[in-house]
Design a protein around this motif. Structure first.
Motif, PDB file in Angstrom:
ATOM      1  N   ILE A  77       1.066  -0.986   0.031  1.00  0.00           N
ATOM      2  CA  ILE A  77       0.174   0.020   0.192  1.00  0.00           C
ATOM      3  C   ILE A  77       0.685   1.246  -0.030  1.00  0.00           C
ATOM      4  N   ARG A  78       0.393   2.187  -0.714  1.00  0.00           N
ATOM      5  CA  ARG A  78       0.467   3.821  -0.748  1.00  0.00           C
ATOM      6  C   ARG A  78       0.175   4.679  -0.620  1.00  0.00           C
ATOM      7  N   THR A  80      -0.632   7.325  -3.194  1.00  0.00           N
ATOM      8  CA  THR A  80      -1.390   7.751  -4.206  1.00  0.00           C
ATOM      9  C   THR A  80      -0.803   6.322  -5.252  1.00  0.00           C
ATOM     10  N   TYR A  81      -1.882   6.017  -6.672  1.00  0.00           N
ATOM     11  CA  TYR A  81      -1.890   4.880  -7.408  1.00  0.00           C
ATOM     12  C   TYR A  81      -0.753   5.322  -8.220  1.00  0.00           C
ATOM     13  N   SER A  82      -0.431   6.402  -8.703  1.00  0.00           N
ATOM     14  CA  SER A  82       1.041   7.571  -9.182  1.00  0.00           C
ATOM     15  C   SER A  82       2.087   6.641  -8.258  1.00  0.00           C
ATOM     16  N   LEU A  84       2.875   4.016  -6.573  1.00  0.00           N
ATOM     17  CA  LEU A  84       2.306   2.761  -6.781  1.00  0.00           C
ATOM     18  C   LEU A  84       3.108   2.292  -7.279  1.00  0.00           C
ATOM     19  N   GLU A  85       2.248   2.469  -9.019  1.00  0.00           N
ATOM     20  CA  GLU A  85       3.012   2.559  -9.818  1.00  0.00           C
ATOM     21  C   GLU A  85       4.409   2.921 -10.710  1.00  0.00           C
ATOM     22  N   LYS A 108      -6.037  -4.702  -9.948  1.00  0.00           N
ATOM     23  CA  LYS A 108      -4.640  -4.227  -9.775  1.00  0.00           C
ATOM     24  C   LYS A 108      -3.812  -5.749  -8.914  1.00  0.00           C
ATOM     25  N   PHE A 128      -2.060  -4.891  -5.184  1.00  0.00           N
ATOM     26  CA  PHE A 128      -1.584  -3.410  -5.470  1.00  0.00           C
ATOM     27  C   PHE A 128      -2.868  -2.165  -5.023  1.00  0.00           C
ATOM     28  N   ARG A 129      -2.490  -1.366  -3.603  1.00  0.00           N
ATOM     29  CA  ARG A 129      -3.472  -1.241  -3.268  1.00  0.00           C
ATOM     30  C   ARG A 129      -3.168   0.473  -2.603  1.00  0.00           C
ATOM     31  N   ALA A 130      -3.688   1.760  -3.125  1.00  0.00           N
ATOM     32  CA  ALA A 130      -3.265   3.267  -2.545  1.00  0.00           C
ATOM     33  C   ALA A 130      -4.698   3.530  -1.968  1.00  0.00           C
ATOM     34  N   GLY A 132      -5.209   6.654  -1.673  1.00  0.00           N
ATOM     35  CA  GLY A 132      -6.109   7.928  -2.647  1.00  0.00           C
ATOM     36  C   GLY A 132      -6.876   8.562  -1.224  1.00  0.00           C
TER      37      GLY A 132
END
Length: 519
Positions: A77-78, A80-82, A84-85, A108, A128-130, A132
């Motif tokens: 987890i982060r 934001t997805y940006s 994370l990606e 994801k 993969f999770r964010a 947000g």
């Protein structure tokens, strides 16, 4: 099915080597089975790679299902997805390529089967999770995990840990072998000392009663706890992952960085509160803090340094025969309803607290000298006693004023620096017990000086440290060390000789904070 070629046996247990370890600290981290384990390092130190390795190990630590496959489900987890990606997914897919068959872009989720020679097959499901705009409770709702990975944990809110923790240990199900090991892993750059991760992950403070911890370890095993792995700084000879970085990587990175950013992202030192300048840059947490809580030296009295006032503090210390100053305990009282707010205590109440603390910690120890702030000896509002007299009566021993003439700041700071910079053989001149959390945290940039802005747009450093929650215990430390210095010993006497040589040299050192001229 992806094959992992390298495999070795350690203490009879198979461990995956998907990539060579980037260094000894990273290697210890990936092997660590403690429930919560963190790796902290500078930019480019291979933290992400080490987390990948630990994920594979976590799969190997599971029981095999009826089909012979060991299963592991991980959520990383982060914020934001940006992020994370860019920071996680790109590297993960470089090592474990995604295909149309194994990756669901909508959710994801990446599920891969890895065949490990001479070991067997493991299945890893990566979520993969964010966060947000969602709350942590919403992100984790309904998840059943083996492992939770908090990537760049110091950038996340503590709620992520709070709501993620109950989700681990719920996969794989019993029909697939059950969950043999579960946990939480985290990686980060060195945080500021007022970041929540410092309390929990660095100082390993679970903040639960001992009896509850005992019950949890009975239920989940002795490894229920927190472990912290700190990599060397990027400019040290021991720097990890250095062979995989471009030449001059850290030198180039430092261009345009503030001093605090260099400390955190290059040297892997803790950042300052409010971006202040550390009062003691000579302090080295790895060298000046003992690996385990210090016990008193038998037969040597325990002396006290006391800072009075409305939010008082005490340091307890001893001086060894070789001159080493050992700080073995601290008394900093917080409000019961706010663990981060210092309690206001009068001298009598604080004296009783100090006596109870000593009796509980070291019941058979002899009290040495008690040195305090000279300001404590003037005035009084308890039966016309001064603060020092009222404290001493409640504690049971007379307090002496700190032996620095006029209680000047510079001699007090220089006494501490003398301990930090003059070693006793291979040992530090000042050794701090990890039990002295507040004192240690102050050294690690809680006790700071601030930069004031000028109308011209520039700025200058103030002449004195900021008065904050860390200054009280550090004032107490100065009184303690100045008392030892006045009493005389081989190590601290070197500091006095250095001062005399400096005075004879008649060199102009300027008027700045670090010139030694500030009084």
């Amino acid at each position: 099915m992806t094959a992992i070629d390298d495999l070795d046996e350690a203490a009879g247990e198979a461990r995956a080597v998907t990539m060579l370890p980037v260094g000894p600290v990273a290697d210890r981290f990936r092997r660590d089975r403690t429930f919560i384990s963190t790796i902290m390092g500078p930019y480019g130190s291979g933290k992400t790679t080490s987390c990948f390795q630990k994920i594979v190990n976590a799969a190997m630590w599971q029981n095999a299902g009826p089909d012979g496959i060991r299963r592991c489900r991980v959520c990383v987890i982060r914020a934001t997805y940006s992020q994370l990606e860019t920071n996680v997914m790109a590297d993960w897919f470089a090592w474990f390529p995604k295909t149309k068959a194994n990756y669901n872009g909508e959710t994801k989720t990446h599920r891969l089967l890895i065949d490990i020679p001479n070991f067997g097959a493991v299945e890893i499901e990566m979520l993969f999770r964010a966060l947000g705009d969602l709350k942590a409770e919403q992100v984790f709702k309904g998840m059943a995990l083996t492992l939770l990975w908090l990537n760049e944990v110091d950038t996340l809110d503590m709620q992520v840990l709070k709501y993620g923790l109950p989700r681990v240990g719920r996969y794989p199900m019993a029909k697939d072998g059950g969950c043999a090991w579960s946990g939480i892993i985290a990686d980060m750059n060195a945080p500021d000392v007022d970041n929540w991760t410092y309390d929990l992950l660095v100082e390993k403070r679970l903040d639960i009663p001992p009896e509850q911890l005992t019950l949890l370890r009975e239920a989940y095993g002795p490894l229920f706890g927190i472990e912290f792995h700190r990599q060397p700084g990027g400019r040290t000879p021991e720097a990890e992952n250095i062979d995989n970085l471009p030449k001059g990587y850290y030198d180039r990175m430092m261009i345009g960085m503030s001093d605090n950013e260099v400390r955190r992202f290059v040297d892997n030192e803790f950042g300052a509160v409010n971006n202040g300048q550390p009062v003691y840059p000579e302090f080295n947490d790895r060298f000046h803090v003992a690996a385990e809580a210090l016990k008193p030296i038998p037969g040597v009295p325990i002396s006290l340094g006391v800072d009075g006032g409305s939010t008082p503090a005490i340091l307890f210390g001893q001086q060894a025969d070789d001159g080493q100053v050992r700080v073995i305990g601290e008394l900093v009282v917080f409000n019961a309803d706010d663990s981060k707010s210092l309690a206001k205590l009068g001298p009598t109440s604080f004296g009783r607290e100090a006596r109870a603390f000593m009796d509980a910690q070291w019941p058979r120890a002899r009290v040495g000298e008690v040195w305090g702030d000279p300001a404590m000896f003037y005035g009084g509002d308890e039966e016309d006693l001064s603060w020092a007299q009222a404290f001493g009566r409640a504690f049971g021993q007379r307090v002496k004023p700190s032996p620095v003439k006029g209680n000047r700041l510079t001699p007090r700071l220089e006494a501490v620096r003398g301990c930090l910079t003059r070693n006793v053989g291979s040992k530090p001149g000042l050794l701090v017990s990890p039990a002295c959390r507040h004192f240690r945290r102050g050294f690690n940039n809680g006790y700071v000086i601030q930069r004031t802005k000028l109308s011209s747009g520039g700025g200058r450093w103030r002449d004195e440290p900021e008065k904050n929650d860390f200054s009280h215990v550090h004032d107490a430390g100065q009184y303690l060390i100045c008392g030892f210095k006045k009493r005389g010993n081989p190590t601290l006497d070197m500091d006095a000789r250095h001062d005399r040589r400096k005075a004879r040299s008649k060199v102009e050192y300027g008027q700045g904070y670090f010139s030694g001229s500030v009084r």
